[in-house]
Design an enzyme around this catalytic site. Structure first.
Site, PDB file in Angstrom:
ATOM      1  N   HIS A  81       0.817  -1.216   0.000  1.00 38.83           N
ATOM      2  CA  HIS A  81       0.000   0.000   0.000  1.00 38.83           C
ATOM      3  C   HIS A  81       0.848   1.263   0.000  1.00 38.83           C
ATOM      4  CE1 HIS A  81       0.258   1.035   4.390  1.00 38.83           C
ATOM      5  NE2 HIS A  81       0.331  -0.269   4.562  1.00 38.83           N
ATOM      6  N   ASP A 196       5.990   2.159   6.520  1.00 39.17           N
ATOM      7  CA  ASP A 196       4.766   1.376   6.376  1.00 39.17           C
ATOM      8  C   ASP A 196       3.841   2.126   5.424  1.00 39.17           C
ATOM      9  OD1 ASP A 196       2.438  -0.119   6.730  1.00 39.17           O
ATOM     10  OD2 ASP A 196       2.070   0.607   8.759  1.00 39.17           O
ATOM     11  N   GLU A 228      -5.263   1.626   2.525  1.00 35.01           N
ATOM     12  CA  GLU A 228      -5.116   0.433   3.370  1.00 35.01           C
ATOM     13  C   GLU A 228      -5.294   0.784   4.833  1.00 35.01           C
ATOM     14  OE1 GLU A 228      -2.917  -2.575   5.856  1.00 35.01           O
ATOM     15  OE2 GLU A 228      -2.631  -0.409   5.670  1.00 35.01           O
ATOM     16  N   ASP A 251       3.762  -6.287   3.506  1.00 32.50           N
ATOM     17  CA  ASP A 251       3.508  -5.151   4.390  1.00 32.50           C
ATOM     18  C   ASP A 251       4.479  -5.178   5.554  1.00 32.50           C
ATOM     19  OD1 ASP A 251       2.277  -2.874   5.435  1.00 32.50           O
ATOM     20  OD2 ASP A 251       0.253  -3.694   5.243  1.00 32.50           O
ATOM     21  N   HIS A 341       3.616   3.609  12.730  1.00 29.85           N
ATOM     22  CA  HIS A 341       2.671   4.729  12.705  1.00 29.85           C
ATOM     23  C   HIS A 341       3.194   5.945  13.460  1.00 29.85           C
ATOM     24  CE1 HIS A 341      -1.139   2.213  11.541  1.00 29.85           C
ATOM     25  NE2 HIS A 341      -0.074   1.959  10.772  1.00 29.85           N
TER      26      HIS A 341
END
Length: 379
Positions: A81, A196, A228, A251, A341
């Site tokens: 993604h 990511d 995603e 991923d 994240h």
């Protein structure tokens, strides 16, 4: 040095340079879910000379297909993604500060004092998420995490009119700042925002590049998906367009090898530098047993040590791709990523190279791979 050894060394060096080159360019962009246009443009530019056919669908997914040399070959799709977690401009205050709405799963604890890009229609503006000065903190302040609704972005404006003159509009995407940089010296571990899953995108571009001068033994479609981070939405749209025999996602996954994880007491699950992971399960999918066996066999053939991922708190595009073609055998290759994240995600280059080698070996072995869930004849 023997010629074969020299060739292997040269090939590895080329792969390393290629991966880092792709990753550096990809993480330099700002593309929260639903605002991946800049990333999609770059991916399309990079994939076009490596594929027989490219397209962009209505969702913004980029498809790049490299056809097998013979007819009747199996078809595989591998997805990574393009989007990142981030924000949108929710309100513009009278004194020129911006309030944010989350896009994807960011952690309120890590947001204050971060640099961010505010991406307008014509430019990117640097801003900072404000943090109350340590000299002004009360005891109550020190005991709480500031919820994101109370946070604000400072772009240097004095009034809302200043913000408007800069070109900022409600709904503009906002993302972390974080260029690709090696940690320490000679560690092979790199930090950036949006590793990511821009790292996955870089690996898939490098995979396409391995078939620049030779057709793959199967028809290979690489999907660089959108949205995603907000529910596998791009992959859902992609799955409805695919007619394939097997599907994979590539991923990042959460490493738990740092001092602040309980795994250090119970035993580490996923570590940087210990090789890519072959997923067993997450909340979005249970890996198809035949695909998992095939990935493990591919890793063995490539001489790559792998980890085994069982992590209920994560999902990947495999959760959507498994519904393609009325249901297809599906699996996932994951790469351990620290500080997911955040603006300072960390990945080990050797794990990315390992993921590339596993995927390459899987594609090469796919023509003869048994993809049955069970054998009807033996039941």
């Amino acid at each position: 040095m023997h010629s074969k050894d020299a060739q292997a060394t040269g090939t590895k060096a080329h792969i390393t340079t290629t991966l880092l080159g792709y990753l550096e360019r990809l993480v330099a962009l700002t593309g929260p879910s639903g605002s991946e246009e800049d990333v999609a443009r770059l991916v399309l530019q990079l994939a076009r000379p490596l594929a027989d056919r490219v397209k962009v669908d209505a969702f913004g997914n980029v498809f790049a297909t490299r056809h097998a040399s013979g007819s009747g070959a199996r078809r595989v799709v591998i997805a990574a993604h393009m989007d990142e977690v981030g924000f949108r401009v929710r309100t513009i205050e009278a004194d020129g500060f911006l309030r944010l709405e989350k896009v994807g799963g960011t952690d309120d604890r890590v947001l204050p004092a971060q640099r961010v890009w505010v991406r307008t229609e014509s430019a990117r503006l640097l801003g900072v998420i404000g943090a109350k000065s340590a000299h002004l903190l009360t005891d109550a302040d020190r005991q709480r995490v500031t919820p994101y609704e109370e946070l604000y972005v400072d772009v240097g404006a004095r009034t809302a009119e200043d913000v408007t003159r800069m070109g900022v509009r409600l709904g503009d995407p906002v993302g972390f700042v974080g260029d690709l940089t090696e940690l320490g010296q000679g560690t092979g571990r790199y930090t950036a925002h949006a590793i990511d899953d821009r790292a996955g995108c870089a690996v898939l571009l490098a995979l396409l590049e391995t078939f620049r001068d030779e057709a793959p033994p199967v028809t290979l479609t690489v999907v660089f998906s959108t949205q995603e981070e907000v529910g596998l939405r791009g992959a859902q749209a992609a799955a409805s367009q695919l007619d394939v025999d097997v599907a994979l996602a590539l991923d990042m996954t959460a490493a738990d090898d740092t001092p602040d994880t309980t795994a250090r007491v119970k035993g580490r699950h996923l570590q940087l530098g210990a090789g890519p992971a072959v997923k067993v399960m997450d909340f979005s999918t249970l890996a198809h047993p035949a695909v998992r066996r095939g990935l493990l066999a591919a890793a063995n053939a490539a001489g790559i040590e792998v980890q085994h991922e069982l992590l209920k708190g994560i999902g990947t595009d495999a959760g959507a791709l498994q519904h393609a073609s009325h249901g297809v055998p599906t699996g996932t290759v994951s790469v351990a990523n620290r500080y997911t994240h955040t603006a300072v995600e960390v990945v080990d280059l050797a794990d990315l190279e390992g993921a590339l080698q596993v995927l390459l070996a899987f594609v090469r072995q796919l023509p003869g791979m048994d993809l049955q869930f069970i054998s009807v004849e033996d039941a």
